[in-house]
Design a protein around this motif. Structure first.
Motif, PDB file in Angstrom:
ATOM      1  N   VAL A 152     -44.115  -0.178  46.843  1.00 27.06           N
ATOM      2  CA  VAL A 152     -44.715  -0.122  48.174  1.00 27.06           C
ATOM      3  C   VAL A 152     -43.667   0.271  49.219  1.00 27.06           C
ATOM      4  CG1 VAL A 152     -45.788  -1.486  50.003  1.00 27.06           C
ATOM      5  CG2 VAL A 152     -46.532  -1.779  47.641  1.00 27.06           C
ATOM      6  N   VAL A 153     -42.482  -0.291  49.115  1.00 32.40           N
ATOM      7  CA  VAL A 153     -41.404   0.059  50.048  1.00 32.40           C
ATOM      8  C   VAL A 153     -41.066   1.541  49.941  1.00 32.40           C
ATOM      9  CG1 VAL A 153     -38.944  -0.284  50.563  1.00 32.40           C
ATOM     10  CG2 VAL A 153     -40.422  -2.263  50.138  1.00 32.40           C
ATOM     11  N   LEU A 194     -51.182  -8.143  46.715  1.00 29.00           N
ATOM     12  CA  LEU A 194     -49.862  -7.743  47.198  1.00 29.00           C
ATOM     13  C   LEU A 194     -49.881  -6.265  47.585  1.00 29.00           C
ATOM     14  CD1 LEU A 194     -47.146  -9.277  47.452  1.00 29.00           C
ATOM     15  CD2 LEU A 194     -46.478  -8.257  45.268  1.00 29.00           C
ATOM     16  N   LEU A 195     -50.499  -5.448  46.750  1.00 26.55           N
ATOM     17  CA  LEU A 195     -50.622  -4.024  47.065  1.00 26.55           C
ATOM     18  C   LEU A 195     -51.495  -3.808  48.296  1.00 26.55           C
ATOM     19  CD1 LEU A 195     -51.057  -2.438  43.514  1.00 26.55           C
ATOM     20  CD2 LEU A 195     -49.185  -2.006  45.122  1.00 26.55           C
ATOM     21  N   LEU A 196     -52.550  -4.602  48.421  1.00 25.15           N
ATOM     22  CA  LEU A 196     -53.444  -4.488  49.576  1.00 25.15           C
ATOM     23  C   LEU A 196     -52.683  -4.686  50.876  1.00 25.15           C
ATOM     24  CD1 LEU A 196     -56.205  -4.580  51.102  1.00 25.15           C
ATOM     25  CD2 LEU A 196     -56.319  -7.000  50.493  1.00 25.15           C
ATOM     26  N   GLU A 197     -51.960  -5.797  50.964  1.00 29.63           N
ATOM     27  CA  GLU A 197     -51.212  -6.081  52.191  1.00 29.63           C
ATOM     28  C   GLU A 197     -50.107  -5.059  52.409  1.00 29.63           C
ATOM     29  OE1 GLU A 197     -52.154  -8.193  54.366  1.00 29.63           O
ATOM     30  OE2 GLU A 197     -53.735  -9.051  53.117  1.00 29.63           O
ATOM     31  N   LEU A 202     -43.371  -8.946  51.878  1.00 32.02           N
ATOM     32  CA  LEU A 202     -44.082  -9.014  50.609  1.00 32.02           C
ATOM     33  C   LEU A 202     -43.397  -9.981  49.648  1.00 32.02           C
ATOM     34  CD1 LEU A 202     -44.995  -5.247  50.031  1.00 32.02           C
ATOM     35  CD2 LEU A 202     -46.464  -7.078  50.913  1.00 32.02           C
ATOM     36  N   LEU A 203     -42.074  -9.997  49.665  1.00 35.47           N
ATOM     37  CA  LEU A 203     -41.332 -10.905  48.791  1.00 35.47           C
ATOM     38  C   LEU A 203     -41.632 -12.357  49.144  1.00 35.47           C
ATOM     39  CD1 LEU A 203     -39.310 -10.847  46.451  1.00 35.47           C
ATOM     40  CD2 LEU A 203     -37.472 -11.050  48.147  1.00 35.47           C
ATOM     41  N   GLY A 209     -47.408  -5.956  35.890  1.00 34.42           N
ATOM     42  CA  GLY A 209     -46.038  -5.700  36.285  1.00 34.42           C
ATOM     43  C   GLY A 209     -45.446  -6.823  37.118  1.00 34.42           C
ATOM     44  N   LYS A 210     -44.129  -6.915  37.137  1.00 36.07           N
ATOM     45  CA  LYS A 210     -43.458  -7.933  37.942  1.00 36.07           C
ATOM     46  C   LYS A 210     -43.690  -7.654  39.424  1.00 36.07           C
ATOM     47  CE  LYS A 210     -39.785  -8.845  34.586  1.00 36.07           C
ATOM     48  NZ  LYS A 210     -38.320  -8.835  34.354  1.00 36.07           N
ATOM     49  N   PRO A 211     -43.856  -8.717  40.215  1.00 37.33           N
ATOM     50  CA  PRO A 211     -44.081  -8.528  41.655  1.00 37.33           C
ATOM     51  C   PRO A 211     -42.996  -7.686  42.331  1.00 37.33           C
ATOM     52  CG  PRO A 211     -44.551 -10.788  41.041  1.00 37.33           C
ATOM     53  CD  PRO A 211     -43.959 -10.139  39.828  1.00 37.33           C
ATOM     54  N   GLN A 212     -41.748  -7.858  41.900  1.00 35.17           N
ATOM     55  CA  GLN A 212     -40.664  -7.102  42.524  1.00 35.17           C
ATOM     56  C   GLN A 212     -40.823  -5.607  42.300  1.00 35.17           C
ATOM     57  OE1 GLN A 212     -37.982  -8.415  44.486  1.00 35.17           O
ATOM     58  NE2 GLN A 212     -38.032  -6.231  44.987  1.00 35.17           N
ATOM     59  N   VAL A 213     -41.370  -5.233  41.142  1.00 37.62           N
ATOM     60  CA  VAL A 213     -41.608  -3.825  40.861  1.00 37.62           C
ATOM     61  C   VAL A 213     -42.669  -3.279  41.814  1.00 37.62           C
ATOM     62  CG1 VAL A 213     -42.323  -2.170  39.100  1.00 37.62           C
ATOM     63  CG2 VAL A 213     -41.017  -4.188  38.443  1.00 37.62           C
TER      64      VAL A 213
END
Length: 264
Positions: free
Chosen positions: A81-82, A220-223, A241-242, A72-76
């Protein structure tokens, strides 16, 4: 779906066919069963021989992923997470447990469940890092299989050519057949080099790249989930995260869109 591999391989074979046509040759001149059976059959066989049966099975299970992608795209990921950060601030960490049951991403589900269970932040980090390392190792094992057979294929093609040339030398008494026989002998080398560079190595490299992207997604999910556990403010978390994502990899997510599940 990312069709880069399909497009690349089709265009590569198209370019080869175009060359054959422009040279005035017939494509059937390279579609000889004997050298193709040797090259593809022996290449796959030595690929099996160079590892274990589970490695080979894992590699072929990963083959569809090489053509479809699945990251998936990082923004997704960030938006997801947000969303959890907002839920945690509003309803508490325990509220994440009900979302864990509906989560399709196994890695995110693991994080949500352990946060809701009250796992210590340091222990959670260690658990998720171990999970990332294990999945990354599995993904790279599949990629290594195709890179390995890509290395074997040209040499096996040469073996086929040597076998054919040996047969040619046994029939020097028929000079009218030498041209055709010699040309046919080099078809094995052609298929060895061609299969390595137009099929096996692109697939192996593609799987390696997907492994990199999946590892980045999980980090990214970890952090992000550790920050959710720590009670970070959602907007600030999203910006943080961005900042971890390269500019060219950022993309917009539609409302309600969720990260794609890892295709293992």
């Amino acid at each position: 779906m990312d069709p880069a591999t399909i497009i690349g391989i089709v265009v590569a074979f198209g370019a080869m066919y175009t060359m054959i046509a422009l040279e005035g040759a017939d494509v059937t001149s390279i579609l000889l069963p004997a050298p193709m059976i040797l090259v593809f059959g022996a290449t796959l066989a030595v690929g099996f021989a160079s590892g274990t049966i589970p490695d080979a099975i894992l590699a072929f299970k990963a083959l569809p992923r090489a053509f479809k992608g699945g990251i998936g795209k990082p923004q997704v990921v960030i938006d997801r997470v947000v969303e959890f950060a907002e839920i945690a601030r509003k309803d508490g960490l325990l509220a994440l447990e009900q979302h864990a049951g509906d989560e399709k991403d196994d890695f995110l589900k693991l994080a949500l469940q352990n946060i809701a269970d009250g796992m210590d932040a340091e222990e959670l980090r260690e658990l998720l890092e171990d999970e990332i390392a294990t999945r990354d190792r599995v993904n790279r094992t599949a990629a290594k299989f195709f890179n390995t057979i890509g290395g074997y294929a040209p040499t096996i093609g040469i073996i086929g050519t040597v076998i054919s040339l040996t047969h040619v030398l046994e029939n020097l008494s028929s000079p009218d057949k030498l041209g055709h026989s010699i040309a046919g002998a080099f078809v094995a080398t052609l298929w060895g080099v061609l299969s390595a560079n137009l099929i096996w190595l692109p697939i192996g490299t593609r799987l390696t790249r997907l492994a990199d992207l999946d590892s980045e997604r999980m980090h990214l999910l970890l952090e992000g989930m550790l920050a959710v556990q720590a009670g970070s403010q959602p907007r600030v978390l999203g910006e943080r995260l961005l900042a971890m994502v390269p500019a060219h990899a950022r993309g917009s997510a539609g409302k309600g869109e969720k990260p794609l599940k890892e295709a293992a």
